[in-house]
Structure formats: structure tokens, C-alpha cells
Design a protein around this motif. Sequence first.
Motif, short mmCIF file in Angstrom:
data_model
loop_
_atom_site.label_atom_id
_atom_site.label_comp_id
_atom_site.label_asym_id
_atom_site.label_seq_id
_atom_site.Cartn_x
_atom_site.Cartn_y
_atom_site.Cartn_z
N TYR A 147 25.55 41.32 -59.12
CA TYR A 147 24.44 40.41 -58.87
C TYR A 147 24.89 39.09 -58.26
O TYR A 147 24.39 38.65 -57.23
N LYS A 148 25.86 38.43 -58.87
CA LYS A 148 26.35 37.14 -58.37
C LYS A 148 27.06 37.28 -57.03
O LYS A 148 26.93 36.44 -56.15
N LEU A 149 27.79 38.37 -56.88
CA LEU A 149 28.48 38.63 -55.61
C LEU A 149 27.48 38.80 -54.47
O LEU A 149 27.70 38.31 -53.36
N VAL A 150 26.41 39.51 -54.74
CA VAL A 150 25.38 39.73 -53.71
C VAL A 150 24.72 38.40 -53.34
O VAL A 150 24.41 38.16 -52.17
N ASP A 151 24.54 37.50 -54.32
CA ASP A 151 24.02 36.17 -54.01
C ASP A 151 24.92 35.45 -53.00
O ASP A 151 24.44 34.86 -52.03
N VAL A 152 26.22 35.51 -53.23
CA VAL A 152 27.17 34.86 -52.32
C VAL A 152 27.13 35.53 -50.95
O VAL A 152 27.14 34.86 -49.91
N GLU A 172 22.71 26.41 -55.22
CA GLU A 172 23.73 27.21 -54.52
C GLU A 172 25.11 26.97 -55.13
O GLU A 172 25.87 27.91 -55.34
N ALA A 173 25.42 25.71 -55.41
CA ALA A 173 26.73 25.37 -55.99
C ALA A 173 26.91 26.06 -57.34
O ALA A 173 28.00 26.58 -57.64
N LYS A 174 25.85 26.12 -58.13
CA LYS A 174 25.93 26.79 -59.44
C LYS A 174 26.22 28.28 -59.25
O LYS A 174 27.09 28.85 -59.91
N LYS A 175 25.51 28.92 -58.32
CA LYS A 175 25.72 30.34 -58.05
C LYS A 175 27.15 30.60 -57.56
O LYS A 175 27.79 31.57 -57.95
N LEU A 176 27.65 29.72 -56.72
CA LEU A 176 28.99 29.86 -56.17
C LEU A 176 30.05 29.74 -57.26
O LEU A 176 31.00 30.50 -57.30
N ARG A 177 29.88 28.78 -58.13
CA ARG A 177 30.86 28.60 -59.22
C ARG A 177 30.85 29.79 -60.17
O ARG A 177 31.89 30.20 -60.68
N GLU A 178 29.66 30.33 -60.44
CA GLU A 178 29.55 31.49 -61.32
C GLU A 178 30.21 32.73 -60.70
O GLU A 178 30.72 33.58 -61.40
#
Length: 145
Positions: A50-55, A137-143
Motif C-alpha cells: 500500500y505505502k509503496l504504491v503511494d510512492v 506527502e512527506a508523511k507517506k514518504l517517511r512511512e
Amino acid sequence: MKLKNYFTPDDEYVLEQTNETTTEEVDEVIKREGKLSFLMSTVKVLKKYYKLVDVMMMMIKDYRKGNYKAVPWFTIAAIGGALLYVLSPFDMIPDFIPGLGYIDDITVLTIVVGWIDSDLHRYLDWKLETEGTTPEEAKKLREAQ
């Protein structure tokens, strides 16, 4: 031979599909982001991506907007092809088959992530250093790191 080995795509298949990916197909991925996000967040076996797909989606959008060009077309095509494959109802193994339905999707995502890992890391670094990055976006990237 196990059934999943018979129906699971291999590197050669994924590479062939990636090489055939067009700009229009990448744009289609962007249009279908909501459906993709819903699928990745609700299907238990796909949640780890999920998080990878966001990136990946952020990278595609920044590429299409012209904000981030330090990425080879192969990487954009690989992401687009993989995400279209996940969204497609016409998989090697139909998604409605319990227990097996998402094995091919996971395989395609795993292969593509292996190919583009260094490009994703470079993008993460660039995006976190960019002033225009929103707090969300920064939060998603850090996660995702």
C-alpha cells in the motif's frame, strides 16, 4: 508442480508487458488511482504494498507534470504496467479465486519493485528535499522508507 507456480508470471512476462506500456496507459493509472488505493488498502495480501504504491503514484504524477525527470522511462513504464496489471480483471489468476487470486498480482509487484528499487529511493530522497512537498506527502514518504 504447484498450481501457483504454473499461473504466476515470471520476469520475462513482466519485462515484455513493461516494454509495451504506453504514455496513455500511465495516464490511465493516474485516472484510476482511487480504485487502486481502495484495492491496496482493503485486500489483505496486497496491504504490504500500500505505502509503496503511494510512492509509485507520486513518482508517476511528478514525472507527468514535469517536476521529476531524473527517472528512466523504463521505471515509469514498469510502474504503470504493474499497476494496470493489478487493476485488470483479466489476470493470469482471476482475483475472485480465494487464496490464489492475488498471487500473480503480488508476483508482478515484487518483480517490478526489485527492478526499480534504486529509482524509488532516489525519488524518495528528492521528494523529501523538495520544498513543494505537502505535509501529507512527506508523511507517506517517511512511512514508505
